[in-house]
Enzyme design. Structure first.
Site, PDB file in Angstrom:
ATOM      1  CG  HIS A  52       8.613 -30.644 -39.395  1.00 56.25           C
ATOM      2  ND1 HIS A  52       8.070 -30.399 -38.029  1.00 56.25           N
ATOM      3  CD2 HIS A  52       6.989 -31.124 -39.828  1.00 56.25           C
ATOM      4  CE1 HIS A  52       6.829 -30.501 -37.802  1.00 56.25           C
ATOM      5  NE2 HIS A  52       6.232 -30.951 -38.620  1.00 56.25           N
ATOM      6  CB  CYS A  84      14.125 -27.396 -36.363  1.00 50.12           C
ATOM      7  SG  CYS A  84      12.646 -27.401 -35.255  1.00 50.12           S
TER       8      CYS A  84
END
Length: 454
Positions: free
Chosen positions: A156, A197
């Site tokens: 992430h 991301c």
């Protein structure tokens, strides 16, 4: 008429000639020295829901291994809680696509569990053997000025952040480490592939264009990366779109023929969910993949093992969802497949609870920004402008994010909390101070840092 050349000048000509020849010879020798290839593979997440990150990493290891990179020059960091997880219907096996082969077999376990930290990662990458004594395998990158490094990071992320299982890595710390390695001549060339991301924010206005480092990011500085290959048997996603695309292309191609540039163009075209970008010293993209992923030729049969069966449909893209939406998508999938009313009701309640927790995170950030801005119009301006700024006031941003992590929501344990950080960028860029944010965070988040709710 030119003045006569003095005897002292003519005396130096043979010496200068020898020096020039010696220098040219030294440069030629350095250029012809191929050096070694080192690889560092990092999956920064934990838990069954994040299965795909360790699956991506294990697949990357298989590529390097098959192409002849020895295990003593491949360093693997992953929590290693997937292969033997109680939710795994095939214990000891990890796959990276539906019906795919086991990518877990043979993967080195250099650093697992609580050893997978940002600090340890930077020590491993920079070759700090003393700092890694007594931790995991103790392996570090022992590269020199003629060596190459391949770095693959999967997890992430958020603007300027790459998450780890128990903490997170700031982009500035990563850049500082790479710059120090370049200064100390610890590599000749480095290639980085990053799946997270906002992965482009790790390089935007940070990675120099003249230090022989070339990077690919799964997304731009302001975009999500995407998960794909939903497996209903395992009830999780098996891969990430960018990682799947670059690795399936690598499995398919002759690495001695395909260049970094060709792979970038192909992957950028095939990844329609986000904008794949390249950074740093772009001219390195003329190099062949074999220089950074291994020179051994693989047989057709070896390649076929890892290749998906292709038809007109693209099962990866068809099942793709933004990484932050994975928990919601998995619950919705389970609701659709549930057969008993009681099970459906329980899953719907779990989904409602998940959404409520996410609202709590958003509200906390809104209240903090409100305390900092002091009035509603200014607060609204900061919240609305959340996508309009890139980070330039790094000290303000990193200190504010740390205050949110320490006082409100543990960013590594609550990946959704990474989604609400963009107003912090706007706050800093508009001249507000990190001290004001930290003070507001303590006022709002009286519960202390929360872990594991979103």
């Amino acid at each position: 008429m030119l003045p006569p050349v003095s005897q002292s000048h003519t005396m130096w000509r043979p010496v200068l000639f020898v020096l020039v020849v010696a220098l040219a010879s030294g440069l030629s020798t350095a250029a012809n020295h191929k050096g070694d290839l080192w690889a560092v593979l990092v999956a920064g997440s934990s838990s069954w829901m994040n299965y795909r990150h360790q699956a991506d990493l294990c697949h990357a290891y298989q590529i390097l291994h098959q192409h002849g990179v020895p295990d003593d020059r491949i360093i693997v960091m992953m929590v290693d809680d997937i292969a033997h997880n109680e939710e795994n219907p095939t214990p000891g096996v990890i796959i990276n696509r539906p019906g795919g082969p086991d990518v877990y077999k043979g993967v080195p376990k250099d650093y697992t569990g609580e050893d997978v930290t940002p600090e340890n990662f930077l020590k491993v990458l920079s070759g700090d053997a003393e700092g890694m004594k007594g931790i995991g395998s103790g392996k570090v990158v022992q590269s020199g000025p003629n060596d190459r490094i391949f770095l693959n990071m999967v997890d992430h992320g958020a603007p300027g952040i790459f998450a780890f299982p128990y903490d997170y890595l700031n982009a500035t710390n990563l850049t500082d480490t790479i710059l120090a390695m370049h200064r100390d001549r610890k590599f000749g060339e480095m290639v980085m592939y990053v799946e997270s991301c906002e992965s482009g924010s790790l390089f935007h206005n940070l990675l120099p264009k003249d230090i022989m480092v070339y990077a690919l990011s799964a997304s731009s500085p302001n975009q999500h990366s995407y998960a794909c290959y939903l497996d209903t048997e395992r009830d999780t996603y098996l891969g990430d779109v960018f990682s799947v695309k670059w690795m399936e292309d690598t499995d398919r191609e002759n690495l001695h023929h395909e260049t970094l540039k060709r792979q970038f163009k192909l992957v950028r075209k095939e990844v329609t969910t986000s904008t794949v970008m390249h950074w740093g010293e772009i001219r390195l993209d003329r190099q062949h993949l074999s220089k950074f992923m291994g020179k051994r030729q693989t047989s057709r049969s070896q390649q076929d093992v890892y290749l998906p069966i292709r038809g007109e449909e693209d099962p990866c893209l068809e099942s793709a969802v933004p990484s932050p939406d994975v928990p919601v998508a998995l619950l919705k999938s389970r609701i659709r497949r549930a057969k008993e009313v009681a099970e459906v009701d329980a899953l719907k309640e779990e989904l409602r609870h998940l959404r409520m927790n996410r609202v709590i995170v958003k509200v906390a950030m809104t209240r903090i920004i409100g305390h900092v801005a002091g009035d509603t119009p200014k607060m609204a301006a900061l919240l609305v402008a959340k996508g309009n700024h890139t980070i330039s006031r790094w000290s303000c941003y990193t200190a504010s994010v740390r205050a949110f992590h320490d006082n409100c929501f543990h960013l590594a344990k609550n990946p959704y909390a990474l989604r609400v950080l963009k107003p912090v960028i706007s706050m800093c860029e508009q001249g507000y101070k990190a001290e004001d944010f930290a003070r507001a965070a303590k006022l709002v988040c009286t519960h202390g840092p929360v872990a594991g709710i979103v």
